[in-house]
Design a protein around this motif. Structure first.
Motif: not given
Length: 380
Positions: A57-61, A76-91
């Motif tokens: 919902r808010g990761i891109r902004a 900027v280091i983003v760690v995707d913590d085993n997300s089940t939504d589109e977080t990893a794809k967006i980043v």
């Protein structure tokens, strides 16, 4: 009945005056960080570390507001913590556009760790900067935020800076409940003590923890709080115990947050840690729930009771004074949170909901011995 009403009125005004004096005194010690737009210091390399679990919902902004900072040298280091939504794809789709964006797929949660500290530990291991900013994935930063924060760190010779964000409110329940909880947390944070080197009191806000890297490593970093739900507060306590120079301050001019969007999100979000914030004390939980309700809710009933029973002009006037002090305090909170003044009349409802969340949080930890967050259950 009349004697009882007079006694309740005296108790009510006494409590309200005490709380108002305490809140007013406490706010005198709150430092407000100002925006800095010049190059008055030499800005060191900085690593911004973001844990992201189901934050589509808010990761891109959030990430874009950080990547567009007016700051000379940072990552900027983003760690995707085993997300089940589109977080990893967006980043990951953003990583190709920005050379200073580092995207990592986090490992499976290691035994003995809570999700957020483990994600931040992985980010730290990847970091290159002399300074480390641990922040959340639902914040939006002003363009000069990083400069302003580092300027504050260097000019005050700090090892740790932790900041409270500006709050954004959307739904009815956000405007009713969130301001009461934010006000309660600010009241619990004794700013004079937490910013005093001679006091062991400490406070940390997970939205913004800015460390010098060397002191962070010296106190054991996130490994020292690996199994803590309240990792931000415990990390700040660890820093204080080890003699680090730290500042807890108001960062509303630097960044903002919309934490939760619905009553369910508010409930689940605060339930996981509000009992822990009261040091896991059943006594403190009931005490604070009682004080908040007596300050925010009951003044209305005391005024009505005095009028209904006809106890006389003086005691009715005293009860009205108590209600006015409560409303003025609420209006100051509205001003601080940039809320419309009329929202002050939602706070009694917010106080009831907060008190129930506090009790629910206590039940979860004490009786069910668990905390649930982001699809994970942590045994307590």
């Amino acid at each position: 009945n009349l004697v009882s009403m007079i006694f309740i009125t005296i108790f009510q005004i006494f409590l309200i005056v005490l709380v108002v004096i305490y809140l007013s005194t406490n706010m005198l010690y709150l430092v407000k960080v100002e925006l800095v737009r010049n190059d008055s210091v030499s800005y060191p390399d900085l690593s911004v570390c973001i844990p992201a679990r189901n934050e589509e919902r808010g990761i891109r902004a959030c990430v874009e507001s950080l990547l567009h900072q007016d700051y000379p040298n940072f990552e900027v280091i983003v760690v995707d913590d085993n997300s089940t939504d589109e977080t990893a794809k967006i980043v990951s789709s953003m990583a190709g556009q920005y050379p200073n964006l580092v995207f990592m797929l986090g490992g499976q949660l290691a035994p003995g760790w809570v999700g957020k500290p483990y994600a931040l530990y992985q980010a730290y291991k990847k970091s290159q900067g002399q300074y480390l900013l641990f922040t959340d994935a639902d914040l939006v930063y002003q363009p000069y935020a990083l400069k302003s924060a580092i300027h504050t760190m260097i000019s005050r010779d700090l090892d740790l800076l932790t900041l409270m964000p500006a709050a954004i409110f959307g739904s009815f329940w956000e405007r009713a409940v969130q301001p009461v909880i934010f006000g309660f947390i600010a009241a619990l944070t004794r700013f004079r003590k937490v910013n005093s080197a001679t006091s062991q009191s400490a406070m940390g806000f997970g939205a913004f923890l800015l460390f010098k890297k060397e002191p962070y490593q010296r106190i054991g970093g996130h490994q020292s709080v690996c199994n803590e739900i309240l990792e931000d507060v415990m990390l700040a306590k660890n820093a204080k115990v080890n003699g680090l120079c730290m500042l807890v301050a108001d960062g509303k001019k630097l960044f903002s947050i919309r934490m939760y969007h619905s009553l369910e999100e508010i409930w689940v979000g605060w339930r996981k840690n509000i009992f822990l914030a009261m040091k896991g004390s059943i006594t403190k939980t009931f005490y604070y729930a009682f004080v908040v309700l007596c300050f925010v809710l009951t003044p209305y009933f005391v005024v009505m009771g005095n009028i209904w029973l006809g106890v006389g002009l003086m005691w009715t006037g005293v009860s009205i004074l108590g209600l006015l002090l409560t409303l003025i305090t609420g209006l100051v909170l509205c001003h601080e949170l940039n809320l419309e003044k009329r929202n002050v009349f939602l706070f009694p409802l917010g106080a009831i909901v907060m008190a129930i969340i506090m009790i629910n949080s206590m039940v979860q930890v004490v009786f069910l011995r668990r905390a649930k967050w982001r699809g994970r259950i942590y045994e307590q």
